[in-house]
Design an enzyme around this catalytic site. Structure first.
Site: not given
Ligand code: A2P
Length: 317
Positions: A48, A43, A110, A77
């Site tokens: 990130y 994921d 997201h 996302k």
């Protein structure tokens, strides 16, 4: 590995590796180790800050013949600054380039929150776009366009309330097939889970271990620590398991996918083994009794300084 099935026959492994909070220099080794021990679901998100390192690890695993692309499930996302329909495909293409992939298995919105283009994180109210101005239905048209182009096999959402999930299902041509939400024994959201599962929308839990490593600014005072919960601990002791395994087995037992983050091979291995753990009806019930509506990722960081977003309009509560 247990999977959740889709209408077209695709199968998503019910446990994947979470990569939020995994530092770029740790995540490369973590992804390689995870795939080596049998993880087949990763994921990701551009937010990130580690998709290039994940991409390098994936490319090496494919080149070395450790796993085939079609045997991996890769989710990423759409960040909040690319909600305009014309911005969706370029954002997805940037993620594909970073991950060194031709397609994603699953692409999610997201958050149901929009920023101006290029804003990674807002500094003032002027950086936001209200959903009245840029509705989710328009963003979804961009998502559907990317799906039609074959850039992703499935579409979904994240952090969507029951109200928002329902309204998207009412208007979408290509159905959202996953809602990724914060979910653990302290935040069970039974109505949302029941609704999603009754409409064929799989639920993926994030922060299923309580995300103790999230930044301090996302933490409240005197927060309850999920991994230290005495009921969970007693069940773990009795079964000779780890508290983390009990938390994951509880979610999996409810047909909810989990994406625990770890960059430590010992803990990654423990988490993977949770897929085969079965909790008794009594243990499932004892954990279900722990619900206290406690969000660890409350979303209040989107509500400051003149933002059009409030906790009430994010969660529809
Ligand atoms: P680490 O990466 O050092 O293993 P969440 O998935 O809810 O965001 O939780 C992630 C946090 O839980 C990280 O701090 C991670 O640390 C830790 N963690 C992951 N797996 C385990 C485990 N099996 N036991 C204890 N802590 C774990």
């Amino acid at each position: 590995m247990r999977t959740l099935g889709f209408d077209n026959g695709d199968q998503m492994p019910i446990l994947g590796l979470g990569t939020w909070k995994a530092e770029p220099n740790d995540v490369y080794a973590a992804v390689k180790a995870a795939i080596g021990m049998g993880y087949r679901h990763i994921d990701c998100s551009p937010l990130y800050g580690n998709e290039p390192e994940i991409g390098q690890a994936l490319a090496e695993c494919f080149d070395e013949g450790i796993v085939q692309r079609e045997d991996m499930w890769i989710t990423s996302k759409l960040w909040n600054d690319s909600h305009a329909p014309d911005d969706v495909q370029p954002a997805l293409e940037r993620t594909l380039a970073a991950l060194r992939l031709d397609y994603l298995d699953l692409y999610l919105i997201h958050w149901p929150i929009a920023f101006n283009k290029g804003v990674a994180f807002p500094e003032s109210g002027a950086d936001y776009i209200a959903l009245d101005e840029l509705p989710i239905s328009e963003t979804w048209e961009g998502m559907e366009g990317a799906h039609r182009m074959g850039l992703c096999r499935h579409l979904g959402v994240s952090n969507f309330s029951l109200v928002k999930t329902k309204s998207l299902l009412d208007t979408a041509d290509v159905k959202p097939e996953v809602n990724q939400i914060e979910l653990h024994p302290y935040l069970q959201q039974p109505e949302l889970v029941d609704f999603c599962q009754s409409r064929g929308v799989h639920v993926t839990a994030y922060s299923s271990l309580g995300s103790l490593d999230r930044p301090d600014e996302l933490k409240g005072e005197a927060e309850p620590v999920l991994l230290d919960d005495p009921t969970v601990g007693a069940i773990a002791d009795r079964l000779g398991a780890r508290p983390a395994q009990v938390l994951l087995a509880w979610a999996i037992g409810r047909n909810i996918a989990v994406i625990p983050k770890s960059v430590n091979p010992t803990r990654m291995d423990q988490n993977l083994a949770a897929v085969d753990a079965l909790l008794s009806h009594e243990d499932m019930e004892a954990i279900t009794a722990l619900d206290r509506g406690r969000r660890y990722v409350a979303g209040d960081f989107f509500t400051w300084g003149g933002s059009p977003y409030t906790l009430a309009n994010i969660w529809d509560e």
